[in-house]
Scaffold this active site. Structure first.
Site, mmCIF file in Angstrom:
data_model
loop_
_atom_site.group_PDB
_atom_site.id
_atom_site.type_symbol
_atom_site.label_atom_id
_atom_site.label_comp_id
_atom_site.label_asym_id
_atom_site.label_seq_id
_atom_site.Cartn_x
_atom_site.Cartn_y
_atom_site.Cartn_z
ATOM 1 N N ASP A 47 -2.165 -18.750 0.170
ATOM 2 C CA ASP A 47 -3.128 -19.372 -0.755
ATOM 3 C C ASP A 47 -3.892 -20.524 -0.094
ATOM 4 O OD1 ASP A 47 -0.725 -20.766 -0.715
ATOM 5 O OD2 ASP A 47 -0.625 -21.128 -2.871
ATOM 6 N N ASP A 59 -6.024 -7.400 3.868
ATOM 7 C CA ASP A 59 -7.165 -6.780 3.189
ATOM 8 C C ASP A 59 -8.028 -7.867 2.553
ATOM 9 O OD1 ASP A 59 -8.728 -4.648 2.113
ATOM 10 O OD2 ASP A 59 -7.744 -4.981 0.175
ATOM 11 N N LYS A 91 3.799 -15.790 2.216
ATOM 12 C CA LYS A 91 4.019 -16.493 0.949
ATOM 13 C C LYS A 91 5.519 -16.744 0.871
ATOM 14 C CE LYS A 91 2.641 -18.027 -3.108
ATOM 15 N NZ LYS A 91 1.745 -19.204 -3.283
ATOM 16 N N TYR A 108 0.804 -1.210 0.000
ATOM 17 C CA TYR A 108 0.000 0.000 0.000
ATOM 18 C C TYR A 108 0.842 1.268 0.000
ATOM 19 C CZ TYR A 108 -4.623 -2.080 0.635
ATOM 20 O OH TYR A 108 -5.799 -2.740 0.461
ATOM 21 N N ASP A 157 -11.827 -9.753 4.156
ATOM 22 C CA ASP A 157 -13.110 -9.779 3.427
ATOM 23 C C ASP A 157 -13.593 -11.215 3.247
ATOM 24 O OD1 ASP A 157 -13.066 -7.003 3.152
ATOM 25 O OD2 ASP A 157 -13.699 -7.063 1.047
HETATM 26 C C1 IPM Z 1 -10.320 -1.632 3.858
HETATM 27 C C2 IPM Z 1 -10.583 -0.983 2.528
HETATM 28 C C3 IPM Z 1 -9.451 -0.009 2.260
HETATM 29 C C4 IPM Z 1 -8.186 -0.806 2.157
HETATM 30 C C5 IPM Z 1 -9.661 0.866 1.022
HETATM 31 C C6 IPM Z 1 -10.981 1.620 1.089
HETATM 32 C C7 IPM Z 1 -8.513 1.821 0.808
HETATM 33 O O1 IPM Z 1 -10.733 -1.939 1.530
HETATM 34 O O2 IPM Z 1 -10.282 -0.913 4.870
HETATM 35 O O3 IPM Z 1 -10.155 -2.848 3.892
HETATM 36 O O4 IPM Z 1 -7.877 -1.382 1.109
HETATM 37 O O5 IPM Z 1 -7.457 -0.859 3.156
HETATM 38 MN MN MN Z 2 -10.625 -3.998 2.226
#
Ligand code: IPM
Ligand code: MN
Length: 375
Positions: free
Chosen positions: A226, A250, A194, A144, A254
């Site tokens: 993975d 990240d 990884k 990032y 999710d």
């Molecule tokens: C998160 C989001 C952010 C990230 C974006 C909105 C920049 O996806 O907080 O997970 O990638 O960190």
């Molecule tokens: Mn995210």
């Protein structure tokens, strides 16, 4: 009981962000007195809202206000209206800049499957029931923020580069935090990397092993990202604390959200490991707290967003920044109870269930939380 007082900066952001943040604020206002604390709120803009009002995704003076608060509560940023903007002008740049400016290197994303929602996941209830894990995502390093990060065009065509750097000190502090968190949970840490391909992951693994020696009572293992992605949804109960670099965190956080039935359920905390900057505060650790879900522009303004992610974020704030563990427990229990009673916002309603609004869910949780606290 002596009353403690805390200053909280609210950054509603875009889409459903301000709606869910309002509910978190209402909860804090209600629970403050019975929990023996007073909260002073101030507000600022971030993301698209800040772009529209001030021309930038977050003003320096508002970053400064965040630095001077005891904790920050954030809604969500982004939306189609600002999608055409470049990387440094977008709403997301406000959030990334804030994380960096506040030094928030540790992003805690707990995923707990409430029993009442075990049937909500597209995964089998028998697989997800009882899952309770915490993704600890490194937040200020890696892909990032690594340099070079650029797009160029020359006669051969378009190029792009992102860089994944880590210093051992960055790995050490996040892995160490993961071990300390595991100490108050089920005493297990999985370090995700990884290392069969990436140099940074080999360094990560080396440092993680060194840190683990300080914590002989914590079970420790490594997982390649993975296969870990697969195990996370096939055997989620295997995991307690999982620690990993920024982009892996990240993605896997999710993915882990699928266990909980809806992204709308999940809170997060971002910590820099230090107390707030302002002197005289009784807050323990500075932190920024935000639901994991995004701004959900498709449902913004309809009062149907799930406030639980924001409410549980406020509960994490009480626990980590203000040492109000009892109030945090009460809120978490109240969320569980509201779900047991059958309260469902539209994202967690299954067929035949009549969904409630954002504020109906929130006000029920407030009532139950206060009752819990005085029980
Ligand atoms: C998160 C989001 C952010 C990230 C974006 C909105 C920049 O996806 O907080 O997970 O990638 O960190
Ligand atoms: Mn995210």
């Amino acid at each position: 009981m002596t009353e403690r007082s805390f200053r909280i900066l609210l950054l509603g952001g875009d889409g459903v962000g301000p709606e869910v943040l309002n509910e978190a604020k209402a909860l804090l206002e209600t629970i403050g007195e019975p929990a023996g604390a007073r909260f002073a709120f101030s507000e600022a803009l971030i993301g698209g809202a800040a772009i529209d009002a001030h021309g930038v995704p977050m003003r320096d003076e508002d970053v400064e206000a965040a630095l001077n608060a005891d904790a920050v509560l954030l809604g969500a940023v982004g939306g189609p209206k600002w999608d055409h903007l470049g990387k440094t002008e977008r709403p997301e740049a406000g959030l990334l800049g804030l994380r960096k400016a506040l030094g928030l290197f540790a992003n805690l994303r707990p995923v707990k499957v409430f029993d009442a929602l075990a049937n909500n996941s597209p995964l089998k209830a028998g697989v997800v029931r009882g899952s309770d894990l915490m993704v600890v995502r490194e937040l200020t390093g890696g892909l990032y923020f690594g340099q070079p990060s650029a797009r160029t065009t020359d006669e051969s065509g378009r190029h792009a580069v992102d860089t994944l750097p880590y210093h051992e000190s960055e790995v050490e502090r996040i892995v160490d935090l993961a071990f300390r968190l595991a100490g108050s949970r089920r005493k297990k840490v999985t370090s995700v990397d990884k290392a069969n391909v990436l140099n940074t992951s080999q360094l990560w693994r080396e440092v993680a092993i060194e840190v683990s020696r300080k914590y002989p009572d914590i079970t420790f293992d490594h997982a390649l990202v993975d296969s870990c992605a697969m195990r996370l949804i096939s055997r989620p109960r295997d995991f307690d604390v999982m620690v990993m670099e920024n982009l892996f965190g990240d993605i896997l956080s999710d993915e882990a959200a699928v266990l909980a039935g809806s992204l709308g359920m999940l809170p997060s905390a971002s910590l820099n490991g230090r107390p707030p900057r302002r002197s005289g505060t009784t807050a323990a650790l500075f932190g920024m707290y935000e639901p994991v879900h995004g701004s959900a522009p498709d449902i913004a303004g309809q009062s149907i967003a799930n406030p639980i992610g924001a409410i549980l974020s406020a509960s994490m704030m009480l626990r980590f920044s203000f040492e109000m563990g009892e109030a945090a427990d009460a809120i978490e229990a109240a969320v569980g109870q509201a779900l047991e009673e059958g309260m469902r916002t539209v994202d967690i309603a299954t067929s035949g269930e009549v969904p409630v609004s954002t504020s109906q869910m929130s006000s029920r949780i407030r009532t139950l939380a206060v009752a819990q606290l005085s029980a």
